[in-house]
Scaffold this active site. Structure first.
Site, PDB file in Angstrom:
ATOM      1  N   ASP A 133      38.610  31.171  34.072  1.00 26.89           N
ATOM      2  CA  ASP A 133      38.538  31.623  32.681  1.00 26.89           C
ATOM      3  C   ASP A 133      38.237  30.547  31.651  1.00 26.89           C
ATOM      4  OD1 ASP A 133      39.380  33.832  34.047  1.00 26.89           O
ATOM      5  OD2 ASP A 133      41.064  34.283  32.753  1.00 26.89           O
TER       6      ASP A 133
ATOM      7  N   GLU B 190      50.664  30.523  41.648  1.00 23.63           N
ATOM      8  CA  GLU B 190      49.300  30.883  41.253  1.00 23.63           C
ATOM      9  C   GLU B 190      48.327  29.761  41.592  1.00 23.63           C
ATOM     10  OE1 GLU B 190      47.027  32.573  37.233  1.00 23.63           O
ATOM     11  OE2 GLU B 190      49.103  31.870  37.112  1.00 23.63           O
TER      12      GLU B 190
END
Length: 422
Positions: free
Chosen positions: A164, A394
């Protein structure tokens, strides 16, 4: 069977929301596109029916034009921004208005082959239905995101890359205004340390893009004409080519000759275009900013992802591997998503340096494809070791090895099942 496998199964069960998996509770409370594709491959190691179901639930969000959105909002949640009210799309199920890297075709082949190996009775019928969804999505990529037929597909929003807020977008994103008609009410920093997340200024630009495309009614041709961010991107294109190869393989195995030929033509076009993005001066591939017309020289993991789908000459492989080793030197956990110690490197901030198990998974397959089995094995061992030491985070700080971001993460569990099981 080790305790780590049991924990991976537990995480996937905990994040199951009825046939689809959320990446992690609260931080990401919906179904994400490329997350689910990786998760389906994880499920295929022990529950083939559930693996198929993951992909089937994802295709419930497919648009009439073929796009599979990056988020499918199967049920409401107030723990994530931007939600359906910000996206303003009009479909049977609320979805976002952009897409994500098309790992779907890669996952479908993996699930189908696991089902065939297990002798699953309904495998062919389920694969065929999902194949048609995957083919429709590939057609969308080439029509909507490569209207000039270059072979490289473009992103109109950084989120479509999956990476992102990568340094790869810094120059292109800086041209996007920070003005927005939408109140930016971030929820992510309530779940995770803000030092690990994109900055507020980035978010305003992200939402400006959403506003711009919503005003276009999410019509691809209008978006293409008005996009203030437009990047022909090598990570996404590399994944598209690998997925295209896998869909072509499935088409041949299912006796779909016309579809196999169509995919072969797409793949040939993209293979040539991707090879042309190799830059010897950097020992990696580069994306191209379609607005400025310039190469994107920021050193990120995307520069090596095309190895996933290309069979390259020995000199290219040797140069890429030497560069990868340079980046990994002194790192506790490979592979960093930004070249260590350049100005944009931030080892704990989302996509600006941390190591991700799923990126490593793609790189491992690319290295193995190109005959670099020792390095592939070393990266696999390093990735598995990081997860066993720090848990199913993550992502990981490559310098310290610390698990960062969201915890109990589905795609990290899936990566562990696939990598540790080899």
């Amino acid at each position: 069977m080790t305790k780590h496998f049991d924990e991976a199964y537990r995480i996937l069960a905990a994040n199951d929301r009825g046939g689809y998996t959320v990446p992690t509770d609260r931080l990401y409370p919906f179904q994400w596109n490329w997350d689910s594709a990786f998760v389906a491959m994880g499920f295929a190691t022990f529950d083939i029916d559930r693996a198929y179901r993951e992909l089937e639930r994802l295709t419930e969000g497919q648009w009439a034009d073929g796009m599979i959105p990056h988020i499918v909002f199967h049920q409401p949640s107030d723990t994530y921004f931007p939600g359906p009210d910000v996206w303003r799309t009009s479909h049977t199920i609320p979805t976002s208005g952009i897409t994500q890297p098309p790992v779907f075709g890669i996952a479908l082949r993996a699930v189908h082959e696991a089902a065939e190996k297990a002798g699953t009775e309904d495998a062919k019928a389920r694969t065929l239905a999902l194949f048609q969804a995957g083919l429709k999505w590939h057609r969308w990529w080439y029509k909507a995101r490569d209207p000039e037929g270059t072979g490289l597909v473009a992103l109109l929003h950084p989120w479509e890359s999956g990476s992102d807020n990568s340094p790869a977008w810094d120059i292109a994103l800086a041209r996007v205004p920070t003005t927005t008609d939408t109140a930016v009410v971030r929820k992510d920093t309530g779940h995770v340390d803000a030092a690990m997340r994109p900055r507020d200024e980035d978010y305003r630009r992200f939402i400006h893009l959403v506003d711009t495309y919503a005003a276009c009614g999410w019509v691809p041709a209008e978006q293409w004409g008005k996009a203030p961010f437009k990047v022909a991107e090598i990570q996404t294109t590399g994944i598209l080519l690998k997925a295209g190869e896998d869909l072509e393989h499935l088409a041949n195995s299912l006796g779909l000759e016309a579809e196999a030929l169509e995919l072969a033509n797409y793949n040939d076009l993209t293979r040539k275009a991707l090879l042309a993005q190799w830059r010897p001066a950097f020992s990696r591939f580069v994306s191209r900013d379609l607005i400025s017309g310039e190469d994107i020289e920021a050193p990120t993991q995307a520069g090596f992802i095309p190895l996933l789908s290309l069979d390259v000459d020995a000199d290219i492989v040797d140069a890429a591997v030497a560069e990868m080793k340079l980046w990994s030197n002194g790192m506790k956990v490979g592979f960093p998503t930004t070249k260590p110690f350049v100005g944009s490197f931030e080892p704990k901030r989302y996509w600006r340096g941390p190591s991700w198990a799923i990126i490593n998974w793609l790189l491992i397959d690319g290295l193995a494809r190109n005959g670099m089995n020792d390095m592939a094995a070393a990266l696999r061992s390093n990735t598995v070791g990081a997860i066993e030491a720090e848990g199913f985070a993550e992502y990981f700080d490559p310098i310290t090895g610390e698990g960062c971001g969201g915890l109990g993460f589905s795609w990290t569990a899936a990566a562990y099942l696939c990598l540790a099981g080899q």
